[in-house]
Design a protein around this motif. Structure first.
Motif, PDB file in Angstrom:
ATOM      1  N   VAL A 125      -6.440  -6.846  -2.392  1.00 17.77           N
ATOM      2  CA  VAL A 125      -5.354  -6.668  -3.357  1.00 17.77           C
ATOM      3  C   VAL A 125      -5.654  -7.446  -4.635  1.00 17.77           C
ATOM      4  N   GLY A 126      -6.163  -8.663  -4.502  1.00 18.42           N
ATOM      5  CA  GLY A 126      -6.503  -9.475  -5.671  1.00 18.42           C
ATOM      6  C   GLY A 126      -7.593  -8.836  -6.515  1.00 18.42           C
TER       7      GLY A 126
ATOM      8  N   TYR B 257      -6.141  -5.767  -8.270  1.00 19.45           N
ATOM      9  CA  TYR B 257      -5.300  -6.193  -9.386  1.00 19.45           C
ATOM     10  C   TYR B 257      -6.161  -6.635 -10.569  1.00 19.45           C
ATOM     11  N   ASP B 258      -7.238  -7.357 -10.290  1.00 19.54           N
ATOM     12  CA  ASP B 258      -8.132  -7.809 -11.359  1.00 19.54           C
ATOM     13  C   ASP B 258      -8.787  -6.620 -12.058  1.00 19.54           C
TER      14      ASP B 258
ATOM     15  N   SER C 126      -7.567  -3.514 -12.183  1.00 15.75           N
ATOM     16  CA  SER C 126      -6.561  -2.719 -12.904  1.00 15.75           C
ATOM     17  C   SER C 126      -6.095  -3.410 -14.186  1.00 15.75           C
ATOM     18  N   THR C 127      -6.097  -4.718 -14.211  1.00 18.49           N
ATOM     19  CA  THR C 127      -5.682  -5.403 -15.435  1.00 18.49           C
ATOM     20  C   THR C 127      -6.834  -5.572 -16.419  1.00 18.49           C
TER      21      THR C 127
ATOM     22  N   SER D  69      -3.310  -0.779 -19.168  1.00 15.76           N
ATOM     23  CA  SER D  69      -2.599  -1.105 -17.936  1.00 15.76           C
ATOM     24  C   SER D  69      -2.134  -2.557 -17.920  1.00 15.76           C
ATOM     25  N   SER D  70      -2.838  -3.454 -18.600  1.00 18.18           N
ATOM     26  CA  SER D  70      -2.404  -4.846 -18.599  1.00 18.18           C
ATOM     27  C   SER D  70      -1.108  -5.034 -19.387  1.00 18.18           C
TER      28      SER D  70
ATOM     29  N   LEU E 131       1.617  -3.881 -16.810  1.00 20.76           N
ATOM     30  CA  LEU E 131       1.771  -4.751 -15.648  1.00 20.76           C
ATOM     31  C   LEU E 131       2.300  -6.087 -16.104  1.00 20.76           C
TER      32      LEU E 131
END
Length: 154
Positions: free
Chosen positions: A137-138, A141-142, A144-145, A150-151, A154
Motif C-alpha cells: 500500500v505504501g 501510494y508513493d 500514485s502521488t 493525482s497528488s 490526494l
C-alpha cells in the motif's frame, strides 16, 4: 477449542517467526500459520520496516535504472560523454537509493507503530501478511502521488 486469540494470551514457548514467514492460511489449525503470528509491538515494527525497505528499494532501483537509461540516451544525442556522464549516472543511483531508503524507513516506522497500536488496542494478534500488505500500500501510494495531477487530488 480456542475461539478468540488475544495478544494478551501469548502462548507458552512462543518465539518470533523468522522474517518473511508468509505462509498461506489454509485454515486456522495449520501449524505453520499459527506459528506466524506477531504478538509484540517490536516484532510488528521490525516486520513492517523490513517489508517497506524491500518494496521501496525495488521500486526506486527500477526508477533509477529508467532514469539512467534516459540520461544515457540524452547524453548520446547531445554528444556528452566521458567521466561526467559516469559521475552523473552514479549521482542518479545514489540519490534514488538514498531517498528511497529514507522514505521507506520513516514510512515503515510510522505505519508499523500505528498498526501495532491499533492491534494492541483491539487485543488482537497480527498475521505476518499485514506488514507485507501495508508495504505494498505504501509503495502504491508513493507511485500514485508521483504524478502531479493525482497528488493535488490526494
Amino acid at each position: 477449542m480456542k475461539v478468540f486469540i488475544s495478544s494478551l494470551n501469548v502462548p507458552i514457548g512462543y518465539t518470533t517467526p523468522s522474517f518473511p514467514s508468509l505462509y498461506w492460511p489454509l485454515g486456522h489449525t495449520s501449524s505453520k500459520f499459527s506459528s506466524s503470528l506477531l504478538y509484540y509491538s517490536a516484532d510488528v515494527w521490525r516486520f513492517t520496516v523490513l517489508w517497506f525497505l524491500i518494496a521501496f528499494s525495488g521500486v526506486y532501483v527500477v526508477a533509477a535504472f529508467i532514469a539512467s537509461i534516459n540520461y544515457l540516451i540524452y547524453s548520446q544525442r547531445n554528444n556528452y560523454g566521458g567521466k561526467s556522464c559516469f559521475v552523473t549516472i552514479l549521482m542518479i543511483w545514489c540519490t534514488y537509493l538514498t531517498s528511497g531508503l529514507f522514505i521507506a524507513t520513516i514510512g515503515g516506522s510510522v505505519v508499523g507503530l500505528i498498526i501495532s497500536a491499533i492491534y494492541k488496542a483491539g487485543s488482537m494478534t497480527m498475521s505476518t501478511w499485514i506488514p507485507f500488505v501495508w508495504a505494498l500500500v505504501g509503495v502504491l501510494y508513493d507511485i500514485s502521488t508521483s504524478y502531479s495531477n493525482s497528488s493535488m487530488t490526494l
